[in-house]
Design a protein around this motif. Structure first.
Motif, PDB file in Angstrom:
ATOM      1  N   ASP A 122       0.819  -1.205   0.000  1.00 38.67           N
ATOM      2  CA  ASP A 122       0.000   0.000   0.000  1.00 38.67           C
ATOM      3  C   ASP A 122       0.858   1.262   0.000  1.00 38.67           C
ATOM      4  O   ASP A 122       1.083   1.881   1.028  1.00 38.67           O
ATOM      5  CB  ASP A 122      -0.939  -0.015   1.207  1.00 38.67           C
ATOM      6  CG  ASP A 122      -2.020   1.040   1.123  1.00 38.67           C
ATOM      7  OD1 ASP A 122      -2.273   1.540   0.016  1.00 38.67           O
ATOM      8  OD2 ASP A 122      -2.609   1.361   2.172  1.00 38.67           O
ATOM      9  N   LEU A 123       1.363   1.619  -1.198  1.00 33.63           N
ATOM     10  CA  LEU A 123       2.047   2.889  -1.390  1.00 33.63           C
ATOM     11  C   LEU A 123       1.223   3.729  -2.358  1.00 33.63           C
ATOM     12  O   LEU A 123       0.483   3.196  -3.187  1.00 33.63           O
ATOM     13  CB  LEU A 123       3.451   2.695  -1.979  1.00 33.63           C
ATOM     14  CG  LEU A 123       4.514   2.054  -1.104  1.00 33.63           C
ATOM     15  CD1 LEU A 123       5.865   2.101  -1.808  1.00 33.63           C
ATOM     16  CD2 LEU A 123       4.620   2.708   0.258  1.00 33.63           C
ATOM     17  N   MET A 124       1.381   5.034  -2.268  1.00 33.26           N
ATOM     18  CA  MET A 124       0.661   5.968  -3.130  1.00 33.26           C
ATOM     19  C   MET A 124       1.025   5.724  -4.592  1.00 33.26           C
ATOM     20  O   MET A 124       2.191   5.624  -4.943  1.00 33.26           O
ATOM     21  CB  MET A 124       1.024   7.395  -2.719  1.00 33.26           C
ATOM     22  CG  MET A 124       0.247   8.462  -3.400  1.00 33.26           C
ATOM     23  SD  MET A 124       0.700  10.045  -2.643  1.00 33.26           S
ATOM     24  CE  MET A 124      -0.187  11.145  -3.686  1.00 33.26           C
ATOM     25  N   ARG A 125      -0.010   5.621  -5.427  1.00 32.44           N
ATOM     26  CA  ARG A 125       0.167   5.447  -6.874  1.00 32.44           C
ATOM     27  C   ARG A 125      -0.812   6.371  -7.585  1.00 32.44           C
ATOM     28  O   ARG A 125      -1.789   6.824  -7.010  1.00 32.44           O
ATOM     29  CB  ARG A 125      -0.106   4.000  -7.286  1.00 32.44           C
ATOM     30  CG  ARG A 125       0.919   3.016  -6.758  1.00 32.44           C
ATOM     31  CD  ARG A 125       0.535   1.597  -7.179  1.00 32.44           C
ATOM     32  NE  ARG A 125       1.504   0.598  -6.813  1.00 32.44           N
ATOM     33  CZ  ARG A 125       1.610   0.035  -5.624  1.00 32.44           C
ATOM     34  NH1 ARG A 125       0.814   0.378  -4.653  1.00 32.44           N
ATOM     35  NH2 ARG A 125       2.524  -0.886  -5.402  1.00 32.44           N
ATOM     36  N   ASP A 126      -0.566   6.595  -8.862  1.00 33.90           N
ATOM     37  CA  ASP A 126      -1.461   7.414  -9.681  1.00 33.90           C
ATOM     38  C   ASP A 126      -2.302   6.473 -10.538  1.00 33.90           C
ATOM     39  O   ASP A 126      -1.775   5.737 -11.369  1.00 33.90           O
ATOM     40  CB  ASP A 126      -0.649   8.351 -10.573  1.00 33.90           C
ATOM     41  CG  ASP A 126      -1.516   9.349 -11.314  1.00 33.90           C
ATOM     42  OD1 ASP A 126      -2.589   8.946 -11.812  1.00 33.90           O
ATOM     43  OD2 ASP A 126      -1.117  10.515 -11.409  1.00 33.90           O
ATOM     44  N   HIS A 127      -3.606   6.482 -10.314  1.00 32.24           N
ATOM     45  CA  HIS A 127      -4.516   5.588 -11.031  1.00 32.24           C
ATOM     46  C   HIS A 127      -5.318   6.315 -12.106  1.00 32.24           C
ATOM     47  O   HIS A 127      -6.386   5.869 -12.493  1.00 32.24           O
ATOM     48  CB  HIS A 127      -5.464   4.897 -10.045  1.00 32.24           C
ATOM     49  CG  HIS A 127      -4.744   4.045  -9.046  1.00 32.24           C
ATOM     50  ND1 HIS A 127      -4.138   2.858  -9.385  1.00 32.24           N
ATOM     51  CD2 HIS A 127      -4.488   4.227  -7.730  1.00 32.24           C
ATOM     52  CE1 HIS A 127      -3.570   2.322  -8.319  1.00 32.24           C
ATOM     53  NE2 HIS A 127      -3.758   3.142  -7.302  1.00 32.24           N
ATOM     54  N   SER A 128      -4.764   7.417 -12.626  1.00 36.17           N
ATOM     55  CA  SER A 128      -5.492   8.219 -13.613  1.00 36.17           C
ATOM     56  C   SER A 128      -5.512   7.586 -14.998  1.00 36.17           C
ATOM     57  O   SER A 128      -6.308   7.965 -15.841  1.00 36.17           O
ATOM     58  CB  SER A 128      -4.871   9.619 -13.707  1.00 36.17           C
ATOM     59  OG  SER A 128      -3.564   9.538 -14.246  1.00 36.17           O
ATOM     60  N   GLY A 129      -4.592   6.640 -15.243  1.00 33.46           N
ATOM     61  CA  GLY A 129      -4.507   6.040 -16.572  1.00 33.46           C
ATOM     62  C   GLY A 129      -3.669   6.861 -17.545  1.00 33.46           C
ATOM     63  O   GLY A 129      -3.469   6.466 -18.682  1.00 33.46           O
ATOM     64  N   ASN A 130      -3.156   7.994 -17.109  1.00 32.88           N
ATOM     65  CA  ASN A 130      -2.301   8.852 -17.915  1.00 32.88           C
ATOM     66  C   ASN A 130      -1.011   8.097 -18.242  1.00 32.88           C
ATOM     67  O   ASN A 130      -0.356   7.539 -17.360  1.00 32.88           O
ATOM     68  CB  ASN A 130      -2.010  10.132 -17.120  1.00 32.88           C
ATOM     69  CG  ASN A 130      -1.127  11.106 -17.845  1.00 32.88           C
ATOM     70  OD1 ASN A 130      -0.205  10.734 -18.558  1.00 32.88           O
ATOM     71  ND2 ASN A 130      -1.401  12.388 -17.638  1.00 32.88           N
ATOM     72  N   ALA A 131      -0.612   8.086 -19.500  1.00 29.66           N
ATOM     73  CA  ALA A 131       0.573   7.336 -19.934  1.00 29.66           C
ATOM     74  C   ALA A 131       1.836   7.781 -19.196  1.00 29.66           C
ATOM     75  O   ALA A 131       2.680   6.950 -18.848  1.00 29.66           O
ATOM     76  CB  ALA A 131       0.760   7.475 -21.434  1.00 29.66           C
ATOM     77  N   ASP A 132       1.981   9.085 -18.955  1.00 28.22           N
ATOM     78  CA  ASP A 132       3.145   9.573 -18.222  1.00 28.22           C
ATOM     79  C   ASP A 132       3.183   8.991 -16.812  1.00 28.22           C
ATOM     80  O   ASP A 132       4.245   8.683 -16.278  1.00 28.22           O
ATOM     81  CB  ASP A 132       3.140  11.095 -18.136  1.00 28.22           C
ATOM     82  CG  ASP A 132       3.385  11.756 -19.480  1.00 28.22           C
ATOM     83  OD1 ASP A 132       3.885  11.077 -20.396  1.00 28.22           O
ATOM     84  OD2 ASP A 132       3.071  12.951 -19.605  1.00 28.22           O
ATOM     85  N   ARG A 133       2.027   8.855 -16.209  1.00 28.45           N
ATOM     86  CA  ARG A 133       1.943   8.339 -14.840  1.00 28.45           C
ATOM     87  C   ARG A 133       2.203   6.840 -14.782  1.00 28.45           C
ATOM     88  O   ARG A 133       2.631   6.321 -13.757  1.00 28.45           O
ATOM     89  CB  ARG A 133       0.586   8.672 -14.212  1.00 28.45           C
ATOM     90  CG  ARG A 133       0.391  10.146 -14.016  1.00 28.45           C
ATOM     91  CD  ARG A 133       1.397  10.643 -13.004  1.00 28.45           C
ATOM     92  NE  ARG A 133       1.465  12.076 -13.019  1.00 28.45           N
ATOM     93  CZ  ARG A 133       2.538  12.768 -12.668  1.00 28.45           C
ATOM     94  NH1 ARG A 133       3.625  12.159 -12.312  1.00 28.45           N
ATOM     95  NH2 ARG A 133       2.526  14.063 -12.694  1.00 28.45           N
ATOM     96  N   GLU A 134       1.959   6.142 -15.859  1.00 23.98           N
ATOM     97  CA  GLU A 134       2.229   4.706 -15.877  1.00 23.98           C
ATOM     98  C   GLU A 134       3.729   4.444 -15.711  1.00 23.98           C
ATOM     99  O   GLU A 134       4.127   3.478 -15.064  1.00 23.98           O
ATOM    100  CB  GLU A 134       1.686   4.054 -17.144  1.00 23.98           C
ATOM    101  CG  GLU A 134       0.159   3.989 -17.174  1.00 23.98           C
ATOM    102  CD  GLU A 134      -0.442   3.392 -15.907  1.00 23.98           C
ATOM    103  OE1 GLU A 134      -0.016   2.300 -15.473  1.00 23.98           O
ATOM    104  OE2 GLU A 134      -1.347   4.028 -15.326  1.00 23.98           O
ATOM    105  N   ALA A 135       4.568   5.300 -16.283  1.00 18.30           N
ATOM    106  CA  ALA A 135       6.020   5.173 -16.097  1.00 18.30           C
ATOM    107  C   ALA A 135       6.382   5.392 -14.628  1.00 18.30           C
ATOM    108  O   ALA A 135       7.227   4.680 -14.076  1.00 18.30           O
ATOM    109  CB  ALA A 135       6.765   6.158 -16.984  1.00 18.30           C
ATOM    110  N   ASP A 136       5.730   6.368 -13.992  1.00 17.13           N
ATOM    111  CA  ASP A 136       5.954   6.604 -12.561  1.00 17.13           C
ATOM    112  C   ASP A 136       5.510   5.392 -11.749  1.00 17.13           C
ATOM    113  O   ASP A 136       6.201   4.966 -10.820  1.00 17.13           O
ATOM    114  CB  ASP A 136       5.198   7.845 -12.085  1.00 17.13           C
ATOM    115  CG  ASP A 136       5.784   9.132 -12.649  1.00 17.13           C
ATOM    116  OD1 ASP A 136       6.967   9.131 -13.055  1.00 17.13           O
ATOM    117  OD2 ASP A 136       5.054  10.130 -12.686  1.00 17.13           O
TER     118      ASP A 136
END
Length: 130
Positions: free
Chosen positions: A29-43
């Motif tokens: 359970d760590l903070m992640r970005d679930h927006s589906g944005n391609a840039d965020r997928e790399a993060d």
């Protein structure tokens, strides 16, 4: 920001250790970005790599012994959330338990950043301590 109390840290540590013991980074359970944005997928991939580096060896498990508040941390320790201006941390004092081996002490620092929601801290990275 709300206080990052020992009770909050203890609860987070228990959840993180349980997730690490599954040996599946998705369960940590760590903070992640679930927006589906391609840039965020790399993060998110970098977050998964960060977690994978902290997993116990195959066949082993962690046991949480204690936590120690480490106060303010460098937000640069969470590069995938480049907008973080503050960070706090605590150390998870662990025993690595492997079959037919003596327990091995390990310390993993949990780095938390402001979550942006109501002034709460969100655990965002793990950092092995020597």
């Amino acid at each position: 920001m709300k206080d990052y109390t020992a009770e909050v840290q203890q609860t987070a540590a228990q959840s993180i250790v349980a997730g690490l013991n599954t040996r599946n980074p998705v369960n940590v359970d760590l903070m992640r970005d679930h927006s589906g944005n391609a840039d965020r997928e790399a993060d998110n991939a970098r977050i998964t790599q960060n977690i994978a580096a902290a997993l116990p060896p195959p066949g082993c498990q962690y046991s949480l012994l204690s936590i120690e508040d480490r106060g303010e941390q460098d937000p640069a320790d969470v590069p995938w959330f480049g907008g973080a201006s503050r960070a706090r941390g605590f150390d998870m004092k662990l025993q690595e338990l492997c079959p037919e081996e003596s327990p091995t002490p390990r310390t993993i620092r949990v780095i938390a950043i402001p979550s942006g929601m109501g002034g709460y801290w969100a655990e965002a990275a793990l950092k092995e301590q020597a």
